[in-house]
Design an enzyme around this catalytic site. Sequence first.
Site, PDB file in Angstrom:
ATOM      1  N   ARG A  63      71.580 150.804   9.091  1.00 46.58           N
ATOM      2  CA  ARG A  63      72.775 150.893   8.241  1.00 46.58           C
ATOM      3  C   ARG A  63      73.381 152.273   8.348  1.00 46.58           C
ATOM      4  O   ARG A  63      72.671 153.274   8.293  1.00 46.58           O
ATOM      5  CB  ARG A  63      72.393 150.684   6.763  1.00 46.58           C
ATOM      6  CG  ARG A  63      72.090 149.292   6.404  1.00 46.58           C
ATOM      7  CD  ARG A  63      72.176 148.976   4.935  1.00 46.58           C
ATOM      8  NE  ARG A  63      71.979 150.019   3.960  1.00 46.58           N
ATOM      9  CZ  ARG A  63      72.214 149.874   2.659  1.00 46.58           C
ATOM     10  NH1 ARG A  63      72.668 148.715   2.204  1.00 46.58           N
ATOM     11  NH2 ARG A  63      72.002 150.846   1.822  1.00 46.58           N
ATOM     12  N   ASP A  72      64.622 153.984  -0.360  1.00 45.46           N
ATOM     13  CA  ASP A  72      64.731 153.676   1.063  1.00 45.46           C
ATOM     14  C   ASP A  72      63.355 153.283   1.585  1.00 45.46           C
ATOM     15  O   ASP A  72      62.458 154.126   1.699  1.00 45.46           O
ATOM     16  CB  ASP A  72      65.284 154.884   1.825  1.00 45.46           C
ATOM     17  CG  ASP A  72      65.586 154.538   3.267  1.00 45.46           C
ATOM     18  OD1 ASP A  72      64.682 154.032   3.971  1.00 45.46           O
ATOM     19  OD2 ASP A  72      66.730 154.742   3.706  1.00 45.46           O
ATOM     20  N   THR A  78      78.922 153.766   5.151  1.00 50.07           N
ATOM     21  CA  THR A  78      79.562 152.447   4.977  1.00 50.07           C
ATOM     22  C   THR A  78      78.583 151.332   4.647  1.00 50.07           C
ATOM     23  O   THR A  78      78.996 150.248   4.220  1.00 50.07           O
ATOM     24  CB  THR A  78      80.284 152.040   6.276  1.00 50.07           C
ATOM     25  OG1 THR A  78      79.280 151.902   7.306  1.00 50.07           O
ATOM     26  CG2 THR A  78      81.292 153.083   6.713  1.00 50.07           C
ATOM     27  N   ASP A 129      62.024 155.126   4.794  1.00 52.31           N
ATOM     28  CA  ASP A 129      61.644 156.512   4.529  1.00 52.31           C
ATOM     29  C   ASP A 129      60.309 156.580   3.786  1.00 52.31           C
ATOM     30  O   ASP A 129      59.458 157.425   4.086  1.00 52.31           O
ATOM     31  CB  ASP A 129      62.724 157.212   3.680  1.00 52.31           C
ATOM     32  CG  ASP A 129      63.948 157.590   4.505  1.00 52.31           C
ATOM     33  OD1 ASP A 129      63.890 157.486   5.752  1.00 52.31           O
ATOM     34  OD2 ASP A 129      64.962 157.982   3.899  1.00 52.31           O
TER      35      ASP A 129
HETATM   36  C1  PRP Z   1      67.236 148.983   5.516  1.00 49.40           C
HETATM   37  C2  PRP Z   1      66.400 147.734   5.350  1.00 49.40           C
HETATM   38  C3  PRP Z   1      67.303 146.658   5.895  1.00 49.40           C
HETATM   39  C4  PRP Z   1      68.662 147.140   5.484  1.00 49.40           C
HETATM   40  C5  PRP Z   1      69.105 146.350   4.285  1.00 49.40           C
HETATM   41  O1  PRP Z   1      67.159 149.427   6.828  1.00 49.40           O
HETATM   42  O2  PRP Z   1      65.157 147.794   6.014  1.00 49.40           O
HETATM   43  O3  PRP Z   1      67.229 146.509   7.300  1.00 49.40           O
HETATM   44  O4  PRP Z   1      68.536 148.524   5.145  1.00 49.40           O
HETATM   45  O5  PRP Z   1      70.396 146.653   3.931  1.00 49.40           O
HETATM   46  P1  PRP Z   1      71.595 145.607   4.044  1.00 49.40           P
HETATM   47  O6  PRP Z   1      71.095 144.326   3.453  1.00 49.40           O
HETATM   48  O7  PRP Z   1      72.678 146.239   3.227  1.00 49.40           O
HETATM   49  O8  PRP Z   1      71.965 145.470   5.480  1.00 49.40           O
HETATM   50  P2  PRP Z   1      67.939 150.736   7.347  1.00 49.40           P
HETATM   51  O9  PRP Z   1      69.260 150.351   7.899  1.00 49.40           O
HETATM   52  O10 PRP Z   1      67.926 151.787   6.285  1.00 49.40           O
HETATM   53  O11 PRP Z   1      67.079 151.184   8.595  1.00 49.40           O
HETATM   54  P3  PRP Z   1      65.525 151.598   8.747  1.00 49.40           P
HETATM   55  O12 PRP Z   1      64.731 150.322   8.642  1.00 49.40           O
HETATM   56  O13 PRP Z   1      65.506 152.170  10.110  1.00 49.40           O
HETATM   57  O14 PRP Z   1      65.171 152.580   7.673  1.00 49.40           O
HETATM   58  N1  URA Z   2      67.706 149.721   2.335  1.00 49.19           N
HETATM   59  C1  URA Z   2      66.665 150.221   1.632  1.00 49.19           C
HETATM   60  O1  URA Z   2      65.673 150.679   2.228  1.00 49.19           O
HETATM   61  N2  URA Z   2      66.742 150.218   0.299  1.00 49.19           N
HETATM   62  C2  URA Z   2      67.804 149.719  -0.380  1.00 49.19           C
HETATM   63  O2  URA Z   2      67.798 149.730  -1.626  1.00 49.19           O
HETATM   64  C3  URA Z   2      68.870 149.201   0.370  1.00 49.19           C
HETATM   65  C4  URA Z   2      68.794 149.204   1.725  1.00 49.19           C
END
Ligand code: PRP
Ligand code: URA
Length: 206
Positions: free
Chosen positions: A103, A198, A107, A201
């Site tokens: 993400r 997150d 945005t 993280d």
């Molecule tokens: C997080 C999570 C999902 C996404 C959810 O990943 O693991 O993939 O956000 O959000 P959405 O429903 O609004 O799309 P992120 O994009 O933060 O990446 P990461 O797994 O690399 O931390």
């Molecule tokens: N991704 C995350 O890891 N946490 C949230 O709350 C939303 C998106």
Amino acid sequence: MSLTILTHPLAGHVITHLRDKTTKPATFRTLACQISLLLAIEATRRIETEKKPIETPLESVTGDVLAHQPLVVVPILRAGLGMVQPFLDLFPDVSVGYIGLERDHETAVARSYYCKLPKLDGRHVFVVDPMLATGGSAVKAIEVVKAHGGTDVALVTIVSSPEGVAEVGKHHPAVPIFTAALDRELNARKYILPGLGDFGDRLYGT
Ligand code: PRP
Ligand code: URA
């Protein structure tokens, strides 16, 4: 649209500790595995079995074994990786595919950066991602899975928002969702409330 929310008391216990901001990454990873094990069991409740005659030390009996139809688990990188191990432990013949989505911090729109999938045709496919927030990542990942021949697809998440569930239901109404918690709402930055922050993280200490 089908939404299954875990009701086992252990699920509530684990979710509470995952939410707790004082939980450190090592414990967070263990808890993520525990909740994913419960989810994997729930999400595979309807997979096929077949009869197998065997001999116990005392007599003959016909029991149930899993029918040979390898499952596919598809984590959305990177946080989805924290949910894969229980599928490997439960189903030794499982195949693993990977979809990389991230993400944008401003945005909240997911950008695709990686895709490696095994044969999906005729197999049960479980897309796993701990957080279903706007639903953008899940909708995109399921589109990719379908484009690669997946017809029997389920989405497995740990924490979901009502907005995310509605979005997946709108785009993929036949895809059942299995989650451990349905939270209240998204905040202005599209994070789930109360949520757990997150996930990636916290899983990897970044
Ligand atoms: C997080 C999570 C999902 C996404 C959810 O990943 O693991 O993939 O956000 O959000 P959405 O429903 O609004 O799309 P992120 O994009 O933060 O990446 P990461 O797994 O690399 O931390
Ligand atoms: N991704 C995350 O890891 N946490 C949230 O709350 C939303 C998106």
